[in-house]
Design an enzyme around this catalytic site. Structure first.
Site: not given
Length: 443
Positions: A97-98, A100-102, A104, A124, A224
């Site tokens: 996964g990817e 906005g914060f980096g 995974v 992450k 969220d």
């Protein structure tokens, strides 16, 4: 994680909400960079307090996650080299996964209890190209470091190192083999989630939220809640993940917490968008949206669909008061293999969660009780029934006697809250509260 931010001003003469994270981080970038280079212990205590200032209400109630940093945590502190080795130097082949914060990554570590045993993990890695996400990273550590539940993804440990290679901030979680609910609801997966699996997911997600709201001596608002933040383990148990935007709930008898308005398009409660007042029942609204997502297989907002079908609530409303019409909104990928009765009951729960006035929405423990009843009848009492092209007279008469149409109409008070989306110079606006969103095809 794709999020939006609204500049929230005065509403109805009330006080202004706190500044958004992006505004604050931009004006204090020098200080933030110094903070990031502190030792872990100093960073943890000082910056956790700074995060909490966003959530302090105007009446001075301390609604900060800083208090969690003082509680005993069982998290493991990894070295950067350990996680680098676990992920084969953060191989792109192991990226799952990817955001906005980096990125995974999937990795493997050895158990501390049995060195011969190996454990699959998800790592992450906070992007080193900017400062975005460092406060969410701290919030995640503070929350999952002390909060544990079978329906919350388990955080195993963290890495916080500053050396000649730069600033390293990583988190290591239990690995969730079956990805997110959103992944399975999309057409990319050939085999759809069965109806029974969907109602179990609804129950598991409700259990997780109930624990956050009512299961501890403090309250946590997820803020969220969405299908991409609900992950599935090897046995298809659902667990809530990604607590970077979580906030402690109101205390000292306060009704809400005033915050910058952040979240995900389509899931955020309308009164929160308009006022910046965050309440426990803001999560309840998001859960109601998720139930309709499970029922229909559609996202709350999908701009790839025809214009009259892009907003999920607007699309489903005309179909809820008639049994035959209701069948047409149920996910066609199920091919009729579901219980129409349990689908209608689940929609009824969703309608209660989506009530216009926050105080009229049920608590999550009440929602959980309703959903557990649906799960029990779906798995033991009611067989999976195919879609009928025409309902029998007996069936239609039963629904009429139960006042099905009247109850649904009474519950649809949320119809006036659907935000109007207007395109202006590459941005979107919701009423007078504007936001920009870079990737318009993603939620």
């Amino acid at each position: 994680m794709k999020c939006f931010q609204f500049p929230v001003g005065e509403s109805n003469g009330g006080p202004k909400a706190g500044k958004s994270t992006s505004m604050r981080s931009g004006s204090t970038s020098t200080q933030t960079e110094r903070d990031l280079r502190m030792s872990w212990s100093e960073f943890n205590s000082q910056n956790a307090t700074e995060i909490g200032t966003e959530s302090c209400g105007t009446n001075g109630n301390m609604s900060s996650l800083a208090i969690l940093a003082k509680r005993q945590s069982n998290l493991r502190e990894f070295t950067f080299d350990e996680l680098k080795s676990a992920t084969k130097n953060f191989s792109r082949l192991l990226m799952v996964g990817e955001g906005g914060f980096g990125g995974v990554y999937r990795g493997v570590i050895r158990s501390t209890e049995d060195p011969r045993a190996k454990i699959d993990i998800a790592v992450k890695q906070l992007s080193r190209r900017g400062l975005q996400g460092h406060k969410e990273w701290i919030t995640e550590v503070n929350v999952l470091g002390v909060v544990e539940h079978p329906n919350l993804v388990k955080l195993l440990g963290y890495c916080a190192e500053d050396d000649e290679r730069g600033i390293q901030r990583l988190l290591a979680y239990e690995f969730m083999y079956n990805r997110s609910v959103q992944d399975h609801l999309s057409s990319r997966f050939q085999t759809p989630l069965s109806w029974n699996t969907r109602v179990r997911i609804a129950r598991d997600a409700a259990r997780g939220l109930t624990h956050l709201h009512e299961g501890m001596d403090f309250q946590i608002i997820f803020r969220d809640f969405k299908s991409s933040n609900i992950l599935l383990d090897e046995q298809w148990n659902a667990k809530l993940s990604d607590f970077g935007l979580a906030r402690l709930g109101p205390s000292n008898g306060d009704s809400h917490v005033s915050t910058a308005v952040v979240g995900t398009i389509g899931y955020a409660a309308p009164e929160y968008i308009q006022t910046g007042h965050l309440q426990l029942n803001s999560d309840v609204w998001s859960y109601g949206m998720f139930l309709y997502e499970l029922i229909t297989g559609r996202r709350p907002l999908d701009r790839n669909r025809p214009k009259n079908e892009q907003k999920l609530l607007e699309w489903v409303k005309p179909h809820l008061t008639d049994v035959k019409k209701f069948e047409t909104i149920i996910d066609q990928r199920l091919e009729g293999k579901y219980s129409i009765k349990s689908a209608q009951r689940l929609a009824g729960v969703a309608n209660r969660c989506l009530m216009k006035h926050p105080k009229t929405r049920p608590k999550m423990s009440e929602v959980l009780a309703m959903v557990e009843g649906i799960v029990e009848s779906s798995l033991t009492g009611s067989p999976e029934l195919p879609i009928r092209s025409k309902g029998s007279k007996d069936e239609l008469g039963t629904y009429q006697r139960q006042g099905f149409k009247k109850r649904v109409i009474e519950q649809l008070q949320w119809r006036t809250w659907t935000p109007k989306l207007v395109q202006i110079s590459g941005c979107l606006e919701v009423g007078e509260k504007g936001f920009c969103y870079e990737d318009r095809n993603r939620i």
